[in-house]
Motif scaffolding. Structure first.
Motif, PDB file in Angstrom:
ATOM      1  N   ILE A  53       0.826  -1.214   0.000  1.00  0.00           N
ATOM      2  CA  ILE A  53       0.000   0.000   0.000  1.00  0.00           C
ATOM      3  C   ILE A  53       0.859   1.262   0.000  1.00  0.00           C
ATOM      4  N   ASN A  54       2.081   1.168   0.492  1.00  0.00           N
ATOM      5  CA  ASN A  54       2.946   2.349   0.536  1.00  0.00           C
ATOM      6  C   ASN A  54       3.389   2.804  -0.846  1.00  0.00           C
ATOM      7  N   ASN A  55       3.322   1.921  -1.844  1.00  0.00           N
ATOM      8  CA  ASN A  55       3.715   2.293  -3.206  1.00  0.00           C
ATOM      9  C   ASN A  55       2.547   2.343  -4.181  1.00  0.00           C
ATOM     10  N   ALA A  56       1.342   2.118  -3.699  1.00  0.00           N
ATOM     11  CA  ALA A  56       0.169   2.120  -4.576  1.00  0.00           C
ATOM     12  C   ALA A  56      -0.197   3.553  -4.963  1.00  0.00           C
ATOM     13  N   PRO A  57      -0.732   3.750  -6.159  1.00  0.00           N
ATOM     14  CA  PRO A  57      -1.169   5.095  -6.543  1.00  0.00           C
ATOM     15  C   PRO A  57      -2.430   5.498  -5.768  1.00  0.00           C
ATOM     16  N   PRO A  58      -2.642   6.796  -5.567  1.00  0.00           N
ATOM     17  CA  PRO A  58      -3.798   7.265  -4.793  1.00  0.00           C
ATOM     18  C   PRO A  58      -5.145   6.764  -5.312  1.00  0.00           C
ATOM     19  N   THR A 120       1.783   2.753   5.439  1.00  0.00           N
ATOM     20  CA  THR A 120       3.208   2.544   5.223  1.00  0.00           C
ATOM     21  C   THR A 120       3.585   1.077   5.110  1.00  0.00           C
ATOM     22  N   HIS A 121       2.610   0.183   4.991  1.00  0.00           N
ATOM     23  CA  HIS A 121       2.909  -1.245   4.936  1.00  0.00           C
ATOM     24  C   HIS A 121       3.521  -1.599   3.583  1.00  0.00           C
ATOM     25  N   GLY A 122       4.706  -2.140   3.637  1.00  0.00           N
ATOM     26  CA  GLY A 122       5.378  -2.538   2.397  1.00  0.00           C
ATOM     27  C   GLY A 122       5.075  -3.969   2.047  1.00  0.00           C
ATOM     28  N   GLY A 123       6.008  -4.611   1.406  1.00  0.00           N
ATOM     29  CA  GLY A 123       5.812  -6.002   1.029  1.00  0.00           C
ATOM     30  C   GLY A 123       5.348  -6.109  -0.397  1.00  0.00           C
ATOM     31  N   PRO A 124       5.242  -7.313  -0.889  1.00  0.00           N
ATOM     32  CA  PRO A 124       4.850  -7.490  -2.276  1.00  0.00           C
ATOM     33  C   PRO A 124       3.386  -7.125  -2.499  1.00  0.00           C
TER      34      PRO A 124
END
Length: 126
Positions: A53-58, A120-124
């Protein structure tokens, strides 16, 4: 020897019943507003645990959020009530909305609700 009566009069009972009735009626208007806010907070908590979710687009974040709200039958939160800002290590999401319920005649119960969460949760990602 006379015994004095003790207890409540019919008028006193009717007044107490009216006050309790008004309290129950207002509670019936207010409790759904707070249960919806609880659903918003739970949706934010679940969204924060979403992998990647930390890298997902808005747009994707909003889509996931409203999908979770749809399951909880939330009607008062609209897309314009949601703001997503870039933060350290991810996103900061704020949901700010107002609920207005009529009570009696021209009296309303108004609830202003604000929920915030750091995503801020990373991961795949899926």
């Amino acid at each position: 020897m006379r015994r004095n009566q003790s207890g409540i009069t019919l008028l006193g009972f009717i007044l107490i019943l009216a006050v309790v009735g008004i309290g129950v009626y207002v509670g019936m208007k207010v409790i759904p507003m707070y249960s919806e806010f609880y659903a918003v907070k739970k949706s934010l908590d679940g969204l924060a645990l979403e992998p990647g979710i930390n890298n997902a687009p808005p747009d994707r974040i909003k889509s996931l959020f409203f999908r979770r709200l749809y399951v909880n039958y939330s009607d008062n939160v609209k897309p314009e009530n949601v703001s997503i800002e870039r933060a350290d290590g991810g996103w900061h999401m704020t949901v700010s909305y107002e609920v207005r319920r009529p009570v009696i005649a021209n009296l309303d119960v108004i609830g202003n609700f604000v929920a915030e969460k750091d995503l801020t949760h990373g991961g795949p990602a899926d």
